[in-house]
Design an enzyme around this catalytic site. Structure first.
Site, PDB file in Angstrom:
ATOM      1  N   ALA A 169       3.389  -4.609   3.460  1.00 42.86           N
ATOM      2  CA  ALA A 169       2.514  -4.489   2.307  1.00 42.86           C
ATOM      3  C   ALA A 169       1.461  -3.406   2.446  1.00 42.86           C
ATOM      4  O   ALA A 169       1.051  -2.816   1.468  1.00 42.86           O
ATOM      5  CB  ALA A 169       1.834  -5.817   2.051  1.00 42.86           C
ATOM      6  N   ASP A 170       1.038  -3.105   3.648  1.00 44.93           N
ATOM      7  CA  ASP A 170      -0.269  -2.480   3.772  1.00 44.93           C
ATOM      8  C   ASP A 170      -0.328  -1.679   5.070  1.00 44.93           C
ATOM      9  O   ASP A 170      -0.013  -2.182   6.127  1.00 44.93           O
ATOM     10  CB  ASP A 170      -1.308  -3.622   3.856  1.00 44.93           C
ATOM     11  CG  ASP A 170      -2.689  -3.130   3.524  1.00 44.93           C
ATOM     12  OD1 ASP A 170      -2.993  -1.976   3.838  1.00 44.93           O
ATOM     13  OD2 ASP A 170      -3.463  -3.914   2.966  1.00 44.93           O
ATOM     14  N   ASP A 188       9.436  -3.136   4.923  1.00 46.79           N
ATOM     15  CA  ASP A 188       8.991  -3.897   3.754  1.00 46.79           C
ATOM     16  C   ASP A 188       7.636  -4.501   4.090  1.00 46.79           C
ATOM     17  O   ASP A 188       7.488  -5.710   4.209  1.00 46.79           O
ATOM     18  CB  ASP A 188      10.034  -4.970   3.453  1.00 46.79           C
ATOM     19  CG  ASP A 188       9.675  -5.766   2.206  1.00 46.79           C
ATOM     20  OD1 ASP A 188       8.725  -5.378   1.502  1.00 46.79           O
ATOM     21  OD2 ASP A 188      10.336  -6.790   1.955  1.00 46.79           O
TER      22      ASP A 188
END
Lengths: 285, 285
Positions: free
Chosen positions: B157-158, B155
Site C-alpha cells: 500500500a505504502d 501489492d
C-alpha cells in the site's frame, strides 16, 4: 480550529477538504455561491454546496473538455460555451489564435462576477475581446440563435437541478442545428460509478444518441470530483475523435498544456470494460 | 445514527464513507485491522485506519495490477506476490490456466485470516492449490529465495511505514535476480497528485530505475483511493508493455474482466503531461 468543507458525492460518500477560510458568500437569484481558501486545493468555488472547481485540478477538467475537440477539428473558429461560469474552459480556448469568436451563455451573472474576483485565471479569460457574454438560459439561446458554431461545449455540472433543460432531446437537436458540418459537441456525462450517476449517464446517452450520428465517450481523471473521474461526450455529424485526430497540425500550434496531449487524447477513449458494456447495452434499448 | 469512516488522503483531504457497522476489529502484532459494511462500497478493509480495499472498486485495482503483465508476456507460469493480503490479485491470477505456481509473501497472517472470513473472493483465492503462502518479510524472502519467477507483484500500500523495506534498492535488485529473462515486476507507485505523493513517486522511480533497464509507468482510476487514481510501475529486463502487448494471444484465453481490456492497457501508459514531465525530470537527476 478545524474547518472542513464536505462535498457530498451521494448520501453515503463525501470528500472533505480542510479550508483556511471562507472568502466570499452570496445567495444569488439562482443559487448559493461560495469561495473558500484551502492549502491542498487552493481556492474552491461551490454552488449550492457542490464543488465546481478548484485551483489545483481545474486544468484536468478544462483541458480535457477543450483540446480533444480542438485536435480533432483543427479549423475550429466559432465556439459556443454553455455554462462555464468560472472561465477555465475559456482560458483553454483562448490559447488558439484561429479561434475568432467565443460566445458564452450563462444564466447566473453573479457566478461570473464572483469568479472574476476570486479565481486567478477568470478575470483575464472573460476580458478576451473574442468573448461575447449572454446572460440567459442555454436552452433558450440555442433555440433562437442563428449563429453556426464549429464547437459547442456544455460545461454544466449536473443533468438535474437548475441545468436540467440542458439535457433534453430538444436541446441536443438545437445544438445539432447550430453546428457546422464538421462541428463538435462536447458535454459532461456524469461518471458511471455510483448508481445515480449510471442512471444519469444512461439518460444522457439515450437522448444524445437520438440526435447525433457519432457519439463517443471519453474518460478523464478529476481528483476532486465524485469517484475521481468524469466522462465526457463527443458528439458530431461526421467527425470522429480518433480517426480525425490530427496530431501533426495540433502539435504545430504549440499549445501549452499541463494535462492534455495527443496520446492521452486517444487513451481517454479506451474505456474500462464495465463502462463500455454499460454504454453498449444502453444504446441497444 | 450516522457512522462515517474517514480515510485521510493527507492532513487536509479525506474521503468519508457512511458505514452501517463495524463487522470486525483486531489489533494484530503489526497493525490495527478493521472490517466495515457500507451500502455504497460494500465491505471495506482498513489497516491502521487506512483504506486498503472495498468490494465496489477492488477490481479496478486488482485487474490493472495483474492483466497488464499477463497480456504483455503471455507465457507467465510462476508468480510471486508480495503483500496482497486480501486476495484480490490472486483472484485475477487464478483466471489463467497456464499459471502453475503463485507464491504469496505476507508479513501479517492475521490480515489474510480476516480477509478470508469477511471478503467475498478471499477464501477461494487462498484455497487455490497453486498458492503457497509464506508468512514473512518480503525483503527477506527475495533476498534468500532460489526461485525464478516470470512475474513479481509488489501489492503493497505504502512506500513508508511497515512496508518501507519493499522500496529499497536492495529489494529491487533482489527482485531483478529472482526474475526470468522475460520476467516483469509490477509495483504500486503512489499517485503523483499531492506533494507527499510526488515525493514518494520520485523516490520509487529513482530507486527502480537504478536497477531495471525498462521502467514504464501506467495510470488507473481507483475511486476510493487518494486523488481517485493510482500509478503502477512496469519494470523488466527486456519486455516492453506496449511493444510486446500480445492482444491476439491474450484474447484467445478468454479471460473474463470487468475493468481491463487490451485497449485500456495501452491507454493507461499515455500519461497526463504533468506526470510525464515530472517523471522525465526525475530520471534525469
Amino acid at each position: 480550529m478545524d474547518l472542513w468543507l464536505s462535498d457530498y458525492h451521494n448520501e453515503g460518500v463525501k470528500l472533505s477538504i480542510k479550508v483556511e477560510s471562507q472568502l466570499y458568500q452570496e445567495r444569488s437569484e439562482y443559487q448559493q455561491i461560495d469561495i473558500f481558501e484551502s492549502s491542498e486545493f487552493g481556492r474552491l468555488l461551490t454552488l449550492d454546496g457542490q464543488l465546481i472547481t478548484t485551483d489545483k485540478d481545474e486544468f484536468f477538467y478544462s483541458e480535457m473538455m477543450v483540446h480533444v475537440a480542438m485536435a480533432t477539428n483543427v479549423e475550429i473558429k466559432k465556439v459556443l460555451v454553455l455554462g462555464g461560469c468560472d472561465g477555465g474552459v475559456l482560458k483553454e480556448l483562448e490559447k488558439y489564435d484561429m479561434v475568432t469568436q467565443i460566445d458564452v451563455v450563462e444564466l447566473d451573472e453573479r457566478v461570473i462576477e464572483v469568479s472574476k474576483q476570486y479565481l486567478a485565471y477568470s478575470k483575464q479569460s472573460f476580458a478576451d475581446p473574442r468573448v461575447r457574454l449572454f446572460i440567459q438560459d442555454g436552452l433558450r439561446y440555442v433555440r433562437v440563435t442563428k449563429e453556426i458554431y464549429d464547437l459547442i461545449i456544455v460545461d454544466s455540472a449536473d443533468p438535474f437541478g437548475i441545468n436540467e433543460s440542458l439535457f433534453t432531446k430538444e436541446f441536443y437537436g438545437n445544438c445539432y442545428n447550430a453546428l457546422s458540418e464538421n462541428g463538435i459537441l462536447i458535454s459532461q456525462q456524469a461518471n458511471g460509478f455510483y448508481q445515480e450517476d449510471l442512471d444519469a449517464l444512461a439518460h444522457i446517452r439515450r437522448t444524445v444518441a437520438s440526435v447525433f450520428p457519432i457519439n463517443e465517450v471519453y474518460m478523464t481523471s478529476v481528483p476532486s470530483y465524485a469517484a475521481g473521474y468524469l466522462l465526457f461526450g463527443f458528439s458530431s455529424k461526421q467527425i470522429d475523435p480518433l480517426v480525425n485526430l490530427n496530431i501533426e497540425k495540433w502539435s504545430d500550434k504549440q499549445i501549452m498544456t499541463h494535462f492534455y496531449n495527443p496520446m492521452i487524447h486517444q487513451g481517454a477513449f479506451y474505456l474500462p470494460t464495465y463502462i463500455k458494456e454499460f454504454l453498449e447495452n444502453e444504446t441497444k434499448h
